[in-house]
Design a protein around this motif. Sequence first.
Motif, PDB file in Angstrom:
ATOM      1  N   TRP A  39       0.549   1.790   2.217  1.00  0.00           N
ATOM      2  CA  TRP A  39      -0.108   1.676   0.916  1.00  0.00           C
ATOM      3  C   TRP A  39       0.339   0.430   0.153  1.00  0.00           C
ATOM      4  O   TRP A  39      -0.444  -0.162  -0.589  1.00  0.00           O
ATOM      5  N   MET A  40       1.595   0.018   0.339  1.00  0.00           N
ATOM      6  CA  MET A  40       2.041  -1.228  -0.280  1.00  0.00           C
ATOM      7  C   MET A  40       1.298  -2.416   0.332  1.00  0.00           C
ATOM      8  O   MET A  40       0.927  -3.367  -0.364  1.00  0.00           O
ATOM      9  N   THR A  41       1.063  -2.345   1.640  1.00  0.00           N
ATOM     10  CA  THR A  41       0.290  -3.393   2.312  1.00  0.00           C
ATOM     11  C   THR A  41      -1.127  -3.442   1.767  1.00  0.00           C
ATOM     12  O   THR A  41      -1.669  -4.519   1.488  1.00  0.00           O
ATOM     13  N   VAL A  42      -1.738  -2.282   1.625  1.00  0.00           N
ATOM     14  CA  VAL A  42      -3.095  -2.212   1.072  1.00  0.00           C
ATOM     15  C   VAL A  42      -3.134  -2.807  -0.331  1.00  0.00           C
ATOM     16  O   VAL A  42      -4.058  -3.562  -0.682  1.00  0.00           O
ATOM     17  N   LEU A  43      -2.114  -2.491  -1.150  1.00  0.00           N
ATOM     18  CA  LEU A  43      -2.061  -3.025  -2.513  1.00  0.00           C
ATOM     19  C   LEU A  43      -1.991  -4.549  -2.505  1.00  0.00           C
ATOM     20  O   LEU A  43      -2.704  -5.221  -3.259  1.00  0.00           O
ATOM     21  N   LYS A  44      -1.158  -5.108  -1.625  1.00  0.00           N
ATOM     22  CA  LYS A  44      -1.037  -6.564  -1.530  1.00  0.00           C
ATOM     23  C   LYS A  44      -2.357  -7.198  -1.092  1.00  0.00           C
ATOM     24  O   LYS A  44      -2.756  -8.255  -1.607  1.00  0.00           O
ATOM     25  N   VAL A  45      -3.035  -6.547  -0.147  1.00  0.00           N
ATOM     26  CA  VAL A  45      -4.333  -7.046   0.321  1.00  0.00           C
ATOM     27  C   VAL A  45      -5.349  -7.031  -0.821  1.00  0.00           C
ATOM     28  O   VAL A  45      -6.103  -7.999  -1.013  1.00  0.00           O
ATOM     29  N   GLU A  46      -5.364  -5.945  -1.601  1.00  0.00           N
ATOM     30  CA  GLU A  46      -6.331  -5.837  -2.698  1.00  0.00           C
ATOM     31  C   GLU A  46      -6.060  -6.884  -3.775  1.00  0.00           C
ATOM     32  O   GLU A  46      -6.999  -7.451  -4.352  1.00  0.00           O
ATOM     33  N   LEU A  47      -4.786  -7.147  -4.069  1.00  0.00           N
ATOM     34  CA  LEU A  47      -4.456  -8.178  -5.064  1.00  0.00           C
ATOM     35  C   LEU A  47      -4.923  -9.550  -4.582  1.00  0.00           C
ATOM     36  O   LEU A  47      -5.428 -10.353  -5.371  1.00  0.00           O
ATOM     37  N   ALA A  48      -4.740  -9.808  -3.285  1.00  0.00           N
ATOM     38  CA  ALA A  48      -5.239 -11.071  -2.723  1.00  0.00           C
ATOM     39  C   ALA A  48      -6.760 -11.123  -2.803  1.00  0.00           C
ATOM     40  O   ALA A  48      -7.343 -12.185  -3.085  1.00  0.00           O
ATOM     41  N   ASP A  49      -7.428  -9.987  -2.563  1.00  0.00           N
ATOM     42  CA  ASP A  49      -8.888  -9.919  -2.655  1.00  0.00           C
ATOM     43  C   ASP A  49      -9.370 -10.309  -4.048  1.00  0.00           C
ATOM     44  O   ASP A  49     -10.391 -10.986  -4.204  1.00  0.00           O
TER      45      ASP A  49
END
Length: 258
Positions: A114-124
């Motif tokens: 979920w931390m990985t997903v959060l980082k991906v979404e912030l980059a998005d």
Amino acid sequence: MEAELLQYAWVLLVLVGLEGLLAADNAVVMAVMVKHLPKDQQKKALFYGLLGAFVFRFAALFMITLLVNIWQIQALGAAYLLFISIKSIYDQRKGDSDESLDEEKAPKKGSGFWMTVLKVELADIAFAIDSMLAAVALAVTLPHLPVFGIDDIGGINAGQFTVMLAGGLMGVIIMRFAAHKFVQLLEKYPQLETAAFVIVGWVGVKLLVMTLSHDKVGVLPHDFPHSTPWTLTFWTVLMGIVVVGGLVSVRKNKKENA
């Protein structure tokens, strides 16, 4: 009317190509961020990343007046991309140095799912800002046209809005296929990860240039981000990073497998 439609068709074609390139950058970020996860979690994380990319691009389109007028939003996007680029490259270099000093040291554990997903979404979000600002720069040159009798959507001319939406959707579709390919490429050539994060940082520089040229900041001329010299510089450096990163990765891969 035919001349106006031809203008729209041409701008849409250029925009699809531009959004495709920006989508490839976004896909690179997703690929390097999820590659430490198990295979099944990689697919889920990429799915959430692609969903986020679509949602944020769509939201950015409706918030385009804010993106254009509030320079702090552009600055935050630039800061985040530069941060993850510098931090990731530093961590890689530090990890390589630690391994050379202590080969028995356990490898650093990556972020959880979920931390990985959060980082991906912030980059998005950061890439969505860059994507929509690029789309606006092209679409505002088009003549105003109504769509199904509607003149304006979200404060933007309906014709221009439709072109920007179509370009953004095509970008997400391209990203859908590119992200999985980049994950496979990184598995074969892990050294490409450094080049990928250099690209992320360079896109951050592009957003920073847009921020510095904002009317309320005024460090750079307002038209500088869309000028021919800067455009040529940006794409030349970007392609240079890709070529050099690819050549170095292939050479290292051959040396390791020799």
